[in-house]
Design a protein around this motif. Structure first.
Motif, PDB file in Angstrom:
ATOM      1  N   GLU A  89       0.846  -1.196   0.000  1.00  0.00           N
ATOM      2  CA  GLU A  89       0.000   0.000   0.000  1.00  0.00           C
ATOM      3  C   GLU A  89       0.885   1.251   0.000  1.00  0.00           C
ATOM      4  OE1 GLU A  89      -3.061  -0.074   2.942  1.00  0.00           O
ATOM      5  OE2 GLU A  89      -3.890   1.842   2.280  1.00  0.00           O
ATOM      6  N   ASP A  90       0.583   2.187  -0.913  1.00  0.00           N
ATOM      7  CA  ASP A  90       1.325   3.453  -1.055  1.00  0.00           C
ATOM      8  C   ASP A  90       2.773   3.284  -1.512  1.00  0.00           C
ATOM      9  OD1 ASP A  90      -0.826   5.095  -0.463  1.00  0.00           O
ATOM     10  OD2 ASP A  90      -0.485   4.904   1.697  1.00  0.00           O
ATOM     11  N   CYS A  91       3.139   2.108  -1.987  1.00  0.00           N
ATOM     12  CA  CYS A  91       4.521   1.886  -2.458  1.00  0.00           C
ATOM     13  C   CYS A  91       4.594   2.022  -3.978  1.00  0.00           C
ATOM     14  CB  CYS A  91       4.997   0.483  -2.082  1.00  0.00           C
ATOM     15  SG  CYS A  91       5.159   0.257  -0.298  1.00  0.00           S
ATOM     16  N   ARG A 117      -3.645  -1.335  -3.572  1.00  0.00           N
ATOM     17  CA  ARG A 117      -3.458   0.119  -3.532  1.00  0.00           C
ATOM     18  C   ARG A 117      -2.001   0.595  -3.460  1.00  0.00           C
ATOM     19  NH1 ARG A 117      -8.044   2.312  -3.601  1.00  0.00           N
ATOM     20  NH2 ARG A 117      -9.927   1.277  -2.888  1.00  0.00           N
ATOM     21  N   PRO A 118      -1.158   0.137  -4.376  1.00  0.00           N
ATOM     22  CA  PRO A 118       0.191   0.718  -4.450  1.00  0.00           C
ATOM     23  C   PRO A 118       0.098   2.156  -4.957  1.00  0.00           C
ATOM     24  CG  PRO A 118      -0.192  -0.698  -6.346  1.00  0.00           C
ATOM     25  CD  PRO A 118      -1.394  -0.849  -5.450  1.00  0.00           C
ATOM     26  N   ARG A 119       1.105   2.963  -4.683  1.00  0.00           N
ATOM     27  CA  ARG A 119       1.113   4.336  -5.214  1.00  0.00           C
ATOM     28  C   ARG A 119       1.273   4.291  -6.733  1.00  0.00           C
ATOM     29  NH1 ARG A 119       5.872   7.181  -3.088  1.00  0.00           N
ATOM     30  NH2 ARG A 119       4.703   7.203  -1.149  1.00  0.00           N
ATOM     31  N   SER A 120       2.170   3.406  -7.196  1.00  0.00           N
ATOM     32  CA  SER A 120       2.330   3.195  -8.635  1.00  0.00           C
ATOM     33  C   SER A 120       2.643   1.727  -8.868  1.00  0.00           C
ATOM     34  CB  SER A 120       3.447   4.087  -9.191  1.00  0.00           C
ATOM     35  OG  SER A 120       4.698   3.675  -8.670  1.00  0.00           O
ATOM     36  N   LEU A 121       2.368   1.274 -10.091  1.00  0.00           N
ATOM     37  CA  LEU A 121       2.553  -0.140 -10.417  1.00  0.00           C
ATOM     38  C   LEU A 121       2.988  -0.243 -11.871  1.00  0.00           C
ATOM     39  CD1 LEU A 121       2.182  -3.137  -9.522  1.00  0.00           C
ATOM     40  CD2 LEU A 121      -0.200  -2.951 -10.278  1.00  0.00           C
TER      41      LEU A 121
END
Ligand code: IMP
Ligand code: MG
Length: 183
Positions: A89-91, A117-121
């Protein structure tokens, strides 16, 4: 060259140069951030260890193992055999894969990781084999685009063999017939 190979497709120096270039692009794009490298076992191991050494930003590493199809036909059914240890999450997450072929494995991974919910993927694959693509997946970083050939080495296997080769090559047809696991 290993006796079971017909040809070397990517030599050790070519792989080194390609991986270094990927590392430089990733370092520039993620400047000032920490990138979480998510390796897809087992094919990612050699690539990820070299790539990580070429990345100059802070990194975390985590791994997943997915069931992939056996034989020539992909069913598109993917199962998680080993999941991430940490939350993303947020990574800023970068998936590190050996090869994108049909794209079905990567499509599944992207869908699955997005729910966390990662910051970007983003996706980084050593090899892109676009000719048999069935799922359009966004590949931000690809080391090499290859033709529709079954390749082994530098992490890629046939029946568990050849992952340790420091180059990538194409198997002889006889080798495909005659290999059992650990014999
Ligand atoms: P997909 O078809 O894109 O879902 O690819 C699934 C998996 O098949 C990859 O992660 C590889 O492990 C494997 N694979 C696809 N093409 C090759 C190949 O040429 N050599 C070895 N493994 C392959
Ligand atoms: Mg794989």
């Amino acid at each position: 060259m290993h006796k079971d190979l017909r040809e070397v497709l990517l030599s050790r120096p070519e792989l080194e140069a390609g991986v270094k270039k990927l590392g430089e692009r990733i370092s520039a794009d993620y400047a000032g951030r920490c990138v979480t490298l998510v390796g897809v076992l087992k094919g990612c191991v050699l690539f990820m260890s070299d790539l990580a050494k070429s990345v100059s930003v802070d990194t975390r590493m985590d791994f997943m193992m997915l069931s992939s199809y056996s034989g020539a036909h992909s069913t598109g059914v993917v199962r998680i055999l080993l999941d991430l240890k940490e939350s993303i999450e947020d990574c800023d997450v970068l998936i590190v894969e050996d090869i994108v072929d049909s794209g079905l494995t990567m499509e599944y991974m992207l869908q699955n990781l997005r729910t966390r919910r990662p910051r970007s993927l983003e996706v980084c694959t050593l090899l892109d084999k676009p000719s048999r693509r069935r799922a359009q997946v966004p590949i931000k970083y690809a080391g090499f685009t290859i033709e529709d050939k079954f390749v082994v080495g530098y992490g890629l296997d046939f029946n568990g063999l050849y992952r340790n080769l420091p180059y990538i090559g194409v198997l002889k047809p006889e080798a495909i017939e005659g290999k059992n696991i650990c014999r």
